[in-house]
Scaffold this motif. Structure first.
Motif, PDB file in Angstrom:
ATOM      1  N   ALA A 168      26.428  33.518  27.242  1.00  0.00           N
ATOM      2  CA  ALA A 168      26.611  33.808  28.662  1.00  0.00           C
ATOM      3  C   ALA A 168      28.068  34.127  28.953  1.00  0.00           C
ATOM      4  CB  ALA A 168      26.159  32.624  29.517  1.00  0.00           C
ATOM      5  N   LEU A 169      28.268  34.926  29.983  1.00  0.00           N
ATOM      6  CA  LEU A 169      29.582  35.192  30.555  1.00  0.00           C
ATOM      7  C   LEU A 169      29.561  34.638  31.972  1.00  0.00           C
ATOM      8  CD1 LEU A 169      32.365  36.599  30.963  1.00  0.00           C
ATOM      9  CD2 LEU A 169      31.082  38.687  31.545  1.00  0.00           C
ATOM     10  N   ALA A 170      30.475  33.727  32.282  1.00  0.00           N
ATOM     11  CA  ALA A 170      30.547  33.108  33.603  1.00  0.00           C
ATOM     12  C   ALA A 170      31.729  33.680  34.376  1.00  0.00           C
ATOM     13  CB  ALA A 170      30.679  31.594  33.485  1.00  0.00           C
ATOM     14  N   LEU A 171      31.448  34.281  35.523  1.00  0.00           N
ATOM     15  CA  LEU A 171      32.480  34.857  36.377  1.00  0.00           C
ATOM     16  C   LEU A 171      32.397  34.247  37.771  1.00  0.00           C
ATOM     17  CD1 LEU A 171      32.204  38.680  35.538  1.00  0.00           C
ATOM     18  CD2 LEU A 171      33.768  37.002  34.539  1.00  0.00           C
ATOM     19  N   VAL A 172      33.531  34.190  38.459  1.00  0.00           N
ATOM     20  CA  VAL A 172      33.589  33.706  39.832  1.00  0.00           C
ATOM     21  C   VAL A 172      34.208  34.794  40.692  1.00  0.00           C
ATOM     22  CG1 VAL A 172      34.384  31.893  41.386  1.00  0.00           C
ATOM     23  CG2 VAL A 172      33.991  31.372  38.957  1.00  0.00           C
ATOM     24  N   THR A 173      33.480  35.258  41.707  1.00  0.00           N
ATOM     25  CA  THR A 173      34.006  36.255  42.638  1.00  0.00           C
ATOM     26  C   THR A 173      33.445  36.020  44.040  1.00  0.00           C
ATOM     27  OG1 THR A 173      34.207  38.620  43.146  1.00  0.00           O
ATOM     28  CG2 THR A 173      32.227  37.952  41.969  1.00  0.00           C
ATOM     29  N   PRO A 174      34.318  36.035  45.068  1.00  0.00           N
ATOM     30  CA  PRO A 174      35.767  35.993  45.010  1.00  0.00           C
ATOM     31  C   PRO A 174      36.226  34.834  44.135  1.00  0.00           C
ATOM     32  CG  PRO A 174      35.059  36.385  47.257  1.00  0.00           C
ATOM     33  CD  PRO A 174      33.831  36.038  46.475  1.00  0.00           C
ATOM     34  N   ASN A 175      37.320  35.068  43.416  1.00  0.00           N
ATOM     35  CA  ASN A 175      37.660  34.197  42.310  1.00  0.00           C
ATOM     36  C   ASN A 175      38.290  32.888  42.763  1.00  0.00           C
ATOM     37  OD1 ASN A 175      39.939  33.578  39.886  1.00  0.00           O
ATOM     38  ND2 ASN A 175      37.870  34.117  39.216  1.00  0.00           N
ATOM     39  N   ASN A 176      37.995  31.872  42.013  1.00  0.00           N
ATOM     40  CA  ASN A 176      38.684  30.591  42.065  1.00  0.00           C
ATOM     41  C   ASN A 176      39.285  30.388  40.679  1.00  0.00           C
ATOM     42  OD1 ASN A 176      39.540  27.953  42.359  1.00  0.00           O
ATOM     43  ND2 ASN A 176      37.501  27.079  42.633  1.00  0.00           N
ATOM     44  N   PRO A 177      40.620  30.426  40.534  1.00  0.00           N
ATOM     45  CA  PRO A 177      41.635  30.097  41.532  1.00  0.00           C
ATOM     46  C   PRO A 177      42.360  31.258  42.201  1.00  0.00           C
ATOM     47  CG  PRO A 177      42.636  30.044  39.372  1.00  0.00           C
ATOM     48  CD  PRO A 177      41.182  30.406  39.152  1.00  0.00           C
ATOM     49  N   THR A 178      42.218  32.480  41.730  1.00  0.00           N
ATOM     50  CA  THR A 178      43.142  33.538  42.157  1.00  0.00           C
ATOM     51  C   THR A 178      42.813  34.149  43.499  1.00  0.00           C
ATOM     52  OG1 THR A 178      41.953  35.364  41.094  1.00  0.00           O
ATOM     53  CG2 THR A 178      43.513  34.106  39.724  1.00  0.00           C
ATOM     54  N   GLY A 179      41.548  34.094  43.903  1.00  0.00           N
ATOM     55  CA  GLY A 179      41.131  34.789  45.108  1.00  0.00           C
ATOM     56  C   GLY A 179      40.747  36.239  44.864  1.00  0.00           C
ATOM     57  N   ALA A 180      40.963  36.743  43.654  1.00  0.00           N
ATOM     58  CA  ALA A 180      40.674  38.149  43.357  1.00  0.00           C
ATOM     59  C   ALA A 180      39.199  38.462  43.620  1.00  0.00           C
ATOM     60  CB  ALA A 180      41.013  38.453  41.902  1.00  0.00           C
ATOM     61  N   ILE A 181      38.969  39.618  44.244  1.00  0.00           N
ATOM     62  CA  ILE A 181      37.616  40.064  44.571  1.00  0.00           C
ATOM     63  C   ILE A 181      37.220  41.152  43.578  1.00  0.00           C
ATOM     64  CG2 ILE A 181      36.174  41.173  46.315  1.00  0.00           C
ATOM     65  CD1 ILE A 181      38.151  39.963  48.418  1.00  0.00           C
ATOM     66  N   TYR A 182      36.160  40.925  42.844  1.00  0.00           N
ATOM     67  CA  TYR A 182      35.725  41.873  41.817  1.00  0.00           C
ATOM     68  C   TYR A 182      35.003  43.049  42.480  1.00  0.00           C
ATOM     69  CZ  TYR A 182      36.575  38.206  38.286  1.00  0.00           C
ATOM     70  OH  TYR A 182      37.145  37.254  37.479  1.00  0.00           O
ATOM     71  N   PRO A 183      35.491  44.277  42.311  1.00  0.00           N
ATOM     72  CA  PRO A 183      34.859  45.436  42.941  1.00  0.00           C
ATOM     73  C   PRO A 183      33.433  45.652  42.430  1.00  0.00           C
ATOM     74  CG  PRO A 183      37.052  45.981  42.106  1.00  0.00           C
ATOM     75  CD  PRO A 183      36.690  44.647  41.543  1.00  0.00           C
ATOM     76  N   LEU A 203      26.964  34.626  37.669  1.00  0.00           N
ATOM     77  CA  LEU A 203      27.915  35.051  38.690  1.00  0.00           C
ATOM     78  C   LEU A 203      27.973  34.003  39.799  1.00  0.00           C
ATOM     79  CD1 LEU A 203      29.657  37.585  39.020  1.00  0.00           C
ATOM     80  CD2 LEU A 203      27.856  38.555  40.455  1.00  0.00           C
ATOM     81  N   ASP A 204      29.088  33.287  39.854  1.00  0.00           N
ATOM     82  CA  ASP A 204      29.318  32.261  40.871  1.00  0.00           C
ATOM     83  C   ASP A 204      29.927  32.946  42.099  1.00  0.00           C
ATOM     84  OD1 ASP A 204      30.398  30.263  42.511  1.00  0.00           O
ATOM     85  OD2 ASP A 204      30.886  28.957  40.832  1.00  0.00           O
ATOM     86  N   GLU A 205      29.142  32.971  43.192  1.00  0.00           N
ATOM     87  CA  GLU A 205      29.584  33.628  44.422  1.00  0.00           C
ATOM     88  C   GLU A 205      29.695  32.626  45.567  1.00  0.00           C
ATOM     89  OE1 GLU A 205      28.296  38.028  44.662  1.00  0.00           O
ATOM     90  OE2 GLU A 205      26.481  36.958  44.017  1.00  0.00           O
ATOM     91  N   SER A 315      55.873  34.896  45.988  1.00  0.00           N
ATOM     92  CA  SER A 315      55.049  36.081  46.215  1.00  0.00           C
ATOM     93  C   SER A 315      53.573  35.803  45.958  1.00  0.00           C
ATOM     94  CB  SER A 315      55.505  37.243  45.330  1.00  0.00           C
ATOM     95  OG  SER A 315      55.367  36.930  43.964  1.00  0.00           O
ATOM     96  N   ILE A 316      52.734  36.496  46.704  1.00  0.00           N
ATOM     97  CA  ILE A 316      51.290  36.443  46.487  1.00  0.00           C
ATOM     98  C   ILE A 316      50.936  37.428  45.378  1.00  0.00           C
ATOM     99  CG2 ILE A 316      49.027  36.936  47.495  1.00  0.00           C
ATOM    100  CD1 ILE A 316      50.164  36.134  50.208  1.00  0.00           C
ATOM    101  N   GLN A 317      50.264  36.932  44.353  1.00  0.00           N
ATOM    102  CA  GLN A 317      49.836  37.783  43.245  1.00  0.00           C
ATOM    103  C   GLN A 317      48.383  38.233  43.394  1.00  0.00           C
ATOM    104  OE1 GLN A 317      52.130  38.785  40.734  1.00  0.00           O
ATOM    105  NE2 GLN A 317      53.379  37.908  42.369  1.00  0.00           N
ATOM    106  N   ALA A 318      47.581  37.438  44.093  1.00  0.00           N
ATOM    107  CA  ALA A 318      46.197  37.797  44.397  1.00  0.00           C
ATOM    108  C   ALA A 318      45.763  36.936  45.567  1.00  0.00           C
ATOM    109  CB  ALA A 318      45.279  37.573  43.194  1.00  0.00           C
ATOM    110  N   ILE A 319      44.840  37.478  46.389  1.00  0.00           N
ATOM    111  CA  ILE A 319      44.364  36.721  47.540  1.00  0.00           C
ATOM    112  C   ILE A 319      42.981  37.226  47.921  1.00  0.00           C
ATOM    113  CG2 ILE A 319      45.482  38.281  49.204  1.00  0.00           C
ATOM    114  CD1 ILE A 319      45.977  35.800  50.996  1.00  0.00           C
ATOM    115  N   GLY A 320      42.140  36.301  48.390  1.00  0.00           N
ATOM    116  CA  GLY A 320      40.818  36.690  48.849  1.00  0.00           C
ATOM    117  C   GLY A 320      39.991  35.476  49.187  1.00  0.00           C
ATOM    118  N   ALA A 321      39.120  35.609  50.181  1.00  0.00           N
ATOM    119  CA  ALA A 321      38.189  34.555  50.591  1.00  0.00           C
ATOM    120  C   ALA A 321      38.945  33.266  50.909  1.00  0.00           C
ATOM    121  CB  ALA A 321      37.112  34.335  49.551  1.00  0.00           C
ATOM    122  N   TYR A 322      39.024  32.327  49.980  1.00  0.00           N
ATOM    123  CA  TYR A 322      39.590  31.006  50.243  1.00  0.00           C
ATOM    124  C   TYR A 322      40.957  30.769  49.615  1.00  0.00           C
ATOM    125  CZ  TYR A 322      36.543  27.762  52.781  1.00  0.00           C
ATOM    126  OH  TYR A 322      35.879  27.065  53.764  1.00  0.00           O
TER     127      TYR A 322
END
Length: 391
Positions: A168-183, A203-205, A315-322
């Motif tokens: 399995a591949l486990a992904l989190v989007t919007p991401n925790n911890p970065t906040g990055a939103i996967y297009p 896919l953890d959403e 500086s903010i390197q990534a942000i999104g959702a929470y």
């Protein structure tokens, strides 16, 4: 002397309590504590939600065991919600209710992989995902994500990492911890890679309801054969402000739901029933309230962007959702040390990057959704005047 499971004994203590412990030494000189640590809603649940919870909790009918897969009414209501959001053919048979999304992850992984199997996660990763896999004896392989890609997975690196041994591949989007939103197009490509490799995409959403505009994050649930590759995880906690009631959901094939039910029967038997009964009423009755909250979270994200633009060397390197992933100005300094001093000297509680994987010492995670705009504004002066001792 009694011995413990070495896979558990080797883990660090739970991270959130250790961060709160740092704040006990804060003297209040900079103002009230600013809590950017654990992701919890910074506003209360809707009064109707609280009333429905109280009514359900006081009911004799909700005091007994319920269906392992979840209350039939909530499974149907959530399936209708998912089908409408993604434009997909999803029914109650595709839904399993769990006691929170952390439990959704562990029961899913126990159904998919065993000791000695391999699961891919990103680096940085959500620490509970990595520790869950470690406790289960599942090998964890890392796919690096860094600021050069906006903390998104690189398709080339993913393709190379997806060997036949990966279950399995486990992904989190919007991401925790970065906040990055996967297009959506990136998720389509990742889905195709997993499908070709015979690998589950989990896919953890948890934070999808806070995407600006409330749009569908992707169209994967409308793909032909999605049930053979995709499993979606979700949390009701953030959207409905009920994290203490521990309610999450899994969207998967009926076959996967049946396997997960075997695990759930041994882990908890059923998710808390009062919350499930209340949520059946809340979906979709509170849609407008949730939309207002989403707009508020966007305002908080915008406020943080403005504040950080006014703070030299941060500086903010990534942000999104929470979440926002913040680069601090102290090169070669352990991020846990920086976070500890922020808590003790500036009254800012956040999580150090090294909680989320190797090579993350340059970063801090700010769970900005916890605080209102007026509190976020207070960061400006605290960060401007903060000096790390000995530097």
């Amino acid at each position: 002397m009694p011995r413990f499971n070495p896979r558990v004994a080797a883990l660090a203590p739970p991270p959130i309590p250790s961060v709160f412990a740092w704040a006990k030494d804060y003297d209040g000189s900079q103002g009230p504590l600013i809590d950017f640590s654990q992701a919890v809603p910074g506003y209360p649940a809707h009064p109707d939600m609280l009333r429905w919870l109280g009514e359900a909790a006081a009911s004799t009918a909700s005091s007994g065991y319920g269906p392992i897969e979840g209350e039939a009414g909530l499974r149907a209501a959530y399936a209708t919600h998912v089908a409408a959001l993604y434009g997909a053919d999803v029914t109650a048979g595709n839904i399993h209710i769990t006691a929170g999304c952390n439990q959704a992850f562990i029961v899913t992984m126990m159904a998919l992989a065993g000791a000695g199997d391999t699961v891919l996660v990103t680096n940085p990763f959500y620490f509970n995902h990595e520790t869950t896999l470690t406790m289960l004896g599942i090998d964890v392989d890392l796919v690096p994500c860094d600021q050069t890609t906006g903390f998104l997975p690189d398709l080339g690196a993913l393709k190379e990492a997806l060997t036949p041994k990966v279950r399995a591949l486990a992904l989190v989007t919007p991401n925790n911890p970065t906040g990055a939103i996967y297009p959506p197009d990136l998720l389509e490509d990742i889905f195709s890679l997993c499908k070709a490799n015979g690998t589950w995409l989990v896919l953890d959403e948890t934070y999808r309801d806070f995407l600006p505009g409330g749009e569908a994050p992707h169209a994967l649930f409308s793909r032909d054969g999605w049930q053979d590759t995709l499993i979606g995880l979700y949390s009701f906690s953030k959207s409905f402000c009920v994290p203490g009631h521990r309610l999450g959901a899994i969207t998967a094939s009926p076959a996967a739901v049946a396997e997960i039910a075997k695990v759930m029967d041994n882990v908890q038997i059923c998710a808390p029933r009062a919350g499930q009964i209340a949520l059946e009423k809340a979906l979709p009755a509170l849609d407008d309230w949730r939309a207002d909250n989403r707009a508020e979270i966007v305002r908080r994200a915008d406020a943080l962007k403005v504040v950080m633009a006014d703070v030299p060397d941060w500086s903010i390197q990534a942000i999104g959702a929470y979440f926002a992933y913040i680069r601090h100005p102290y090169a070669d300094i352990d991020s846990a040390f920086v976070a500890e001093k922020l808590a003790k000297l500036a009254g800012i509680i956040c999580l150090p990057g090294d909680f989320f994987g190797a090579g993350q010492d340059a970063y801090l995670r700010f769970a900005f959704a916890n605080a209102g705009v007026e509190v976020i504004d207070q960061l400006r002066e605290r960060l401007r005047t903060f000096v790390l001792p000995g530097i």
